[in-house]
Design a protein around this motif. Structure first.
Motif, short mmCIF file in Angstrom:
data_model
loop_
_atom_site.label_atom_id
_atom_site.label_comp_id
_atom_site.label_asym_id
_atom_site.label_seq_id
_atom_site.Cartn_x
_atom_site.Cartn_y
_atom_site.Cartn_z
N LYS A 1 8.80 17.90 -16.27
CA LYS A 1 9.47 19.10 -16.79
C LYS A 1 8.62 20.32 -16.44
N TYR B 1 8.55 24.38 -16.87
CA TYR B 1 9.12 25.56 -17.52
C TYR B 1 8.88 26.77 -16.63
N THR C 1 7.72 18.53 -25.74
CA THR C 1 8.64 18.53 -24.59
C THR C 1 9.16 17.12 -24.35
N THR D 1 13.17 16.01 -24.63
CA THR D 1 13.99 15.53 -23.52
C THR D 1 14.85 14.34 -23.96
N GLU E 1 15.97 19.49 -24.13
CA GLU E 1 15.44 19.96 -22.85
C GLU E 1 15.91 19.00 -21.77
N ARG E 2 16.11 19.55 -20.58
CA ARG E 2 16.52 18.73 -19.45
C ARG E 2 15.33 18.56 -18.52
N PRO E 3 15.01 17.32 -18.15
CA PRO E 3 13.89 17.15 -17.22
C PRO E 3 14.18 17.82 -15.88
N THR E 4 13.12 18.30 -15.22
CA THR E 4 13.26 18.88 -13.89
C THR E 4 13.45 17.77 -12.87
N THR F 1 20.00 11.90 -18.03
CA THR F 1 20.01 13.03 -17.10
C THR F 1 21.33 13.10 -16.33
#
Ligand code: ADP
Ligand code: ADP
Length: 232
Positions: A9, A11, A46, A50, A55-58, A70
């Motif tokens: 992740k 930011y 974080t 997820t 939060e969405r993982p990168t 995801t």
């Protein structure tokens, strides 16, 4: 039950990037209590966010019960959210609502009939030992009692996974012990898988089966609590 595969992740963007998670691989088995421990800034919040779809993982994948978080459809998102309960450090209760109403919120959002809500909330309050507090407001409760309300609310939709974000960090040692005992009881009686993050070693020793140590967004060690803590 919960599987992290290469979860990263980042930011921000441009020159202001922060890599909060850096290739996390971790497996939490069904019925286990897994603790993730690390210092402030290590990436614990974080990580847990997820799983909760906050939060969405990168990059990477998070598989919950065979579902890849995801790559979920809108319909799946609602279903998954019901399966995952979350307990917060500062309880996150609505102060203008009674204990009863706080616990009922997830059920109202899931369109559960009033009669079922009534029964279910009564059961939950009795389970956490607050059957006589239904009509009180959060301000009238101690920290430990507030956390019991938070736990009852998290269990309302009968989740298979409970996420705990520093659930005892705002409590004194005696209250912490009683909340940890309650979490253990939830794990044992309902076979709920628990993923908890903490910066306190004592919490891990008290209730966790497995532990992962996180540092700079990476898991630097993981295994059974016994293995990891018996290392020289
Ligand atoms: P912990 O829970 O272990 O304290 P966090 O997951 O909160 O760690 O933070 C990991 C890193 O990501 C830290 O460097 C933090 O400053 C950064 N971070 C967390 N949230 C954000 C955000 N919303 N925007 C930018 N950076 C963030
Ligand atoms: P049933 O769901 O058929 O009532 P269970 O053995 O699953 O039977 O549950 C027994 C009791 O425990 C029920 O009253 C149920 O509402 C409660 N219960 C089951 N799972 C959970 C859960 N995850 N959280 C809170 N209460 C639960």
């Amino acid at each position: 039950m919960i599987e992290f595969k290469g979860v990263t992740k980042v930011y921000g963007s441009g020159g202001n990037e922060v890599k909060a998670l850096d290739g996390i691989d971790l497996e939490v088995k069904k019925g286990e209590i897994c603790g993730v421990i690390g210092f402030s800034g290590a990436g614990k919040s974080t990580l847990i966010r997820t799983v909760n779809l906050l939060e969405r993982p990168t990059a990477g994948q998070i598989i919950v019960d065979g579902l890849d978080l995801t790559a979920l459809s809108k319909k799946d998102v609602r279903g998954v959210k019901r399966k995952i309960g979350m307990v917060f450090q500062h309880f996150n209760l609505l102060n203008s609502k009674t204990v009863y109403a706080n616990v009922a919120i997830p059920l109202l959002l899931s369109n559960v009939p009033q009669k079922v809500i009534k029964e279910r909330v009564a059961e939950l309050l009795s389970f956490v030992g607050l059957e006589d507090k239904a009509n009180q407001y959060p301000d009238q409760l101690s920290g430990g009692q507030k956390q019991r309300v938070g736990i009852a609310r998290a269990l309302a939709t009968q989740p298979s996974i409970l996420l705990c974000d520093e659930a005892t960090s705002a409590l004194d040692p005696q209250t912490t012990a009683s909340i940890l005992k309650l979490l253990k009881k939830i794990n044992e009686e309902y076979n709920i898988t628990i993923l908890m993050i903490t910066h306190e070693m004592s919490v891990i020793r008290e209730v966790c089966d497995t532990v992962a140590v996180i540092e700079g967004g990476k898991i630097i060690e993981s295994g059974s609590v016994f293995e990891v803590f018996s290392n020289p």
